[in-house]
Design a protein around this motif. Structure first.
Motif, short mmCIF file in Angstrom:
data_model
loop_
_atom_site.label_atom_id
_atom_site.label_comp_id
_atom_site.label_asym_id
_atom_site.label_seq_id
_atom_site.Cartn_x
_atom_site.Cartn_y
_atom_site.Cartn_z
N VAL A 440 0.84 -1.20 0.00
CA VAL A 440 0.00 0.00 0.00
C VAL A 440 0.88 1.26 0.00
O VAL A 440 0.60 2.23 -0.69
CB VAL A 440 -0.94 -0.02 1.23
N LEU A 441 1.96 1.21 0.77
CA LEU A 441 2.84 2.37 0.88
C LEU A 441 3.65 2.56 -0.40
O LEU A 441 3.81 3.68 -0.89
CB LEU A 441 3.76 2.22 2.09
N LEU A 442 4.15 1.46 -0.96
CA LEU A 442 4.92 1.55 -2.21
C LEU A 442 4.04 2.01 -3.37
O LEU A 442 4.50 2.75 -4.25
CB LEU A 442 5.53 0.18 -2.55
N ALA A 443 2.79 1.58 -3.36
CA ALA A 443 1.91 1.89 -4.48
C ALA A 443 1.70 3.39 -4.65
O ALA A 443 1.43 3.87 -5.75
CB ALA A 443 0.55 1.20 -4.30
N ASP A 444 1.85 4.14 -3.55
CA ASP A 444 1.63 5.59 -3.62
C ASP A 444 2.87 6.34 -4.09
O ASP A 444 2.81 7.52 -4.41
CB ASP A 444 1.20 6.11 -2.25
N LEU A 445 4.03 5.66 -4.12
CA LEU A 445 5.27 6.33 -4.54
C LEU A 445 5.31 6.41 -6.05
O LEU A 445 4.85 5.51 -6.74
CB LEU A 445 6.49 5.54 -4.05
N PRO A 446 5.93 7.49 -6.58
CA PRO A 446 6.18 7.51 -8.02
C PRO A 446 7.09 6.33 -8.38
O PRO A 446 7.96 5.95 -7.58
CB PRO A 446 6.93 8.83 -8.23
N ALA A 447 6.87 5.75 -9.56
CA ALA A 447 7.60 4.54 -9.95
C ALA A 447 9.11 4.67 -9.74
O ALA A 447 9.77 3.73 -9.30
CB ALA A 447 7.28 4.18 -11.40
N GLY A 448 9.64 5.85 -10.00
CA GLY A 448 11.09 6.06 -9.89
C GLY A 448 11.62 5.99 -8.47
O GLY A 448 12.81 5.81 -8.25
N GLU A 449 10.75 6.16 -7.49
CA GLU A 449 11.20 6.15 -6.10
C GLU A 449 11.01 4.82 -5.40
O GLU A 449 11.32 4.68 -4.22
CB GLU A 449 10.45 7.24 -5.31
#
Ligand code: PHB
Length: 555
Positions: A440-449
């Motif tokens: 859930v937390l990763l999904a909100d990050l821009p792909a590059g981050e």
């Protein structure tokens, strides 16, 4: 001194609403006690009958202003909407807080903003440093003017009557017991010492506090004048330090010039500020109370609940309201709204503003704000997690992403009484890619981050291919939840949803974890997910109220 106001003031206006006076007294005693009192403690502190305390507490609980935990009554984040109404109406934190924060960063010292509150000063913003030794006050704390640096600056604008009130208070309360935020006054300073400081402040336009509150604590202050109000002091900005880093003289010589530069910028900000955008006028703030009365009967004091909604009628661009405005915003009759305003006038929480309007006073911040102004997301979430764990009979957790972005860290959790339950302690770190919370937390990050390299299989089912995981994360993003089925540990299934801040950014995630034998994947989605979404919504609502003017620690 709110306590004195109630006990000593003989003239309670005939039209004042007694339950509202009592409800405010309960909030005051809870605030002074640091946020928690037992019901019997409240009984003693207020002098009210136990049955009255209980009814007030259950009314405040229904409003979300307190939480009842066994015999204890605890202030809850939603009560901050009262202080928020004052701070939003005042408009200064919205314009000046960023300047204060920038100065604190530049100097690596705490910086505060305070307003005058009768013969005291009250903090409306605190930009604090993370130091072991930093005594700093909280937003809403009240200090006696004469023991501070901002005090003499405000005193330059006092009328004779205000000076007289100050002298009377000093005589009546020689140890400053009416100011629970400061240690008792130890040696009597003379009245003339403060009069001299005020005269000095008038000439200098700055003032010092050389350990007037506590040994070691020093501060230097400069008034922020509002060009829109004929140059009257809107608030005072202070830099606060400790004698181990700066003496008072040192503060004046080295930090005062930079404080003055920052204040000049604050004044430019005020001059250039557009008319406050008027918050959409609320409507029907009090219309819910009838149904609660129906439901709770004697345990709901409707006149208290209705009266409290009057304070939340004020807000950004709504600093001055007429009786008609208040009646419209709350949905109360003019007669009821008028009695609430008369009650608040008596309690010093509302004052007349011009001929026909009313405004909130800084004292509104004494209604629960200081103890909650330094809360954390974990503290906000814990009671909600406990309710969730009770409902679904599984443990529930809150986690954030660690700075590296590769792991999650558990920051709050509520266990269930099951023999076989998932038991992960607060502080535990787990790989983000293999947990529902992490996804859930990763999904909100821009792909590059996102860090999706070097993924190792933790069970035969762990997703380790970065492309597959990216697709999974996109799916999590669109669905709004993550379900991880035996990818972290065999037999472990968990479902998580995001927690968003005021700006919509995902700051944390909440999950329910269970043994795979307990519920199928479908049952998880059907039965647990809606409860989880509801819980995240409650945490977000509290976070929005608590984080509007105060900083909420995320971990
Ligand atoms: C503070 O911001 O904590 C502060 C400000 C002025 C004082 C003392 C403390 O005189």
């Amino acid at each position: 001194m709110p306590a004195k106001t109630i006990q000593d003031a003989p003239a309670v206006p005939a039209e004042a609403v007694t339950p509202l006076i009592r409800g405010v007294a309960v909030l005051w005693r809870l605030t002074e006690a640091g946020g928690t009192l037992s019901a019997s403690g409240l009984e003693k502190a207020t002098g009210l009958a136990r049955s009255t305390v209980d009814r007030i507490a259950s009314t405040l609980a229904r409003m979300g202003y307190v939480r009842l935990d066994g015999r204890d009554v605890l202030l809850a984040p939603r009560v901050m909407e009262l202080g928020n109404a004052y701070l939003a109406a005042l408009g200064l934190p919205a314009l000046l807080a960023a300047h204060a924060d920038a100065l604190a960063d530049e100097l690596d010292e705490s910086v505060s903003l305070a307003v005058g509150d009768r013969d005291g000063i009250r903090f409306i913003h605190q930009a604090t440093r993370r130091r072991a030794m930093s005594l700093s006050f909280r937003i809403g704390d009240l200090l006696p003017a004469e023991r501070t640096a901002p005090g003499p600056l405000f005193a330059t604008q006092w009328s004779d009557a205000e000076w007289q009130a100050w002298r009377a208070r000093r005589a009546a309360d020689p140890e400053d017991r009416g100011f629970p935020a400061v240690p008792p006054r130890e040696h009597m300073s003379s009245d003339t010492a403060f009069e001299r400081r005020a005269a000095r402040a008038r000439e200098d336009d700055w003032a010092l506090d050389d350990q007037l509150i506590e040994p070691g604590l020093v501060a230097v202050s400069v008034p922020v004048r509002d060009p829109r109000a004929g140059g009257r002091i809107a608030c005072v900005a202070s830099v606060v330090s400790h004698t181990s880093r700066h003496t008072a003289a040192d503060l004046r010589d080295t930090l005062l010039p930079r404080l003055r530069t920052a204040v000049a910028e604050m004044e430019r900000e005020l001059r250039g500020a557009p008319e406050p955008r008027r918050e959409a006028a609320p409507a029907g703030l009090a219309t819910w109370t009838g149904a609660s009365k129906q439901e709770l009967g004697r345990e709901f004091v409707e006149s208290l609940a209705r009266g409290l909604t009057v304070l939340t009628a004020f807000g950004e661009g709504r600093a001055e309201l007429t009786l008609t405005d208040v009646a419209q915003a709350t949905g109360l009759s003019r007669a009821t709204a008028r009695r609430a305003l008369i009650t608040y006038g008596h309690l010093g929480l509302v004052r007349p503003s011009g001929a026909r309007a009313f405004s909130l006073t800084p004292r509104v911040l004494s209604l629960g704000f200081p103890p909650l102004s330094r809360t954390s997301l974990a503290r906000i979430a814990t009671p909600h997690l406990a309710e969730l764990a009770d409902r679904v009979h599984e443990s529930a957790s809150l986690a954030v992403l660690t700075p590296s972005g590769e792991e999650i860290q558990y920051t709050a959790r509520a266990a269930t009484a099951r023999v076989m339950s998932v038991d992960i302690a607060v502080g535990t770190r787990l790989p983000a890619y293999a947990t529902s919370l992490g996804r859930v937390l990763l999904a909100d990050l821009p792909a590059g981050e996102r860090h999706l390299g070097g993924l190792s299989p933790l069970t035969p089912r762990t997703t380790t291919d970065p492309a597959t995981l990216t697709a999974v994360l996109e799916d999590v993003r669109t669905r709004g939840y993550a379900l991880v089925d035996e990818e972290l540990e065999e037999g472990l299934r968990s479902v998580a949803v995001p927690v968003r801040d005021r700006g919509g950014r995902v700051v944390a995630a909440v999950n329910v974890a269970m043994h795979a034998a307990r519920r199928s994947v479908e049952e998880c989605v059907r039965d647990v997910l809606p409860e989880l979404v509801e819980t995240a919504g409650r945490v977000e609502r509290d976070l929005r109220v608590a984080g509007r003017f105060a900083r909420v620690a995320m971990s």
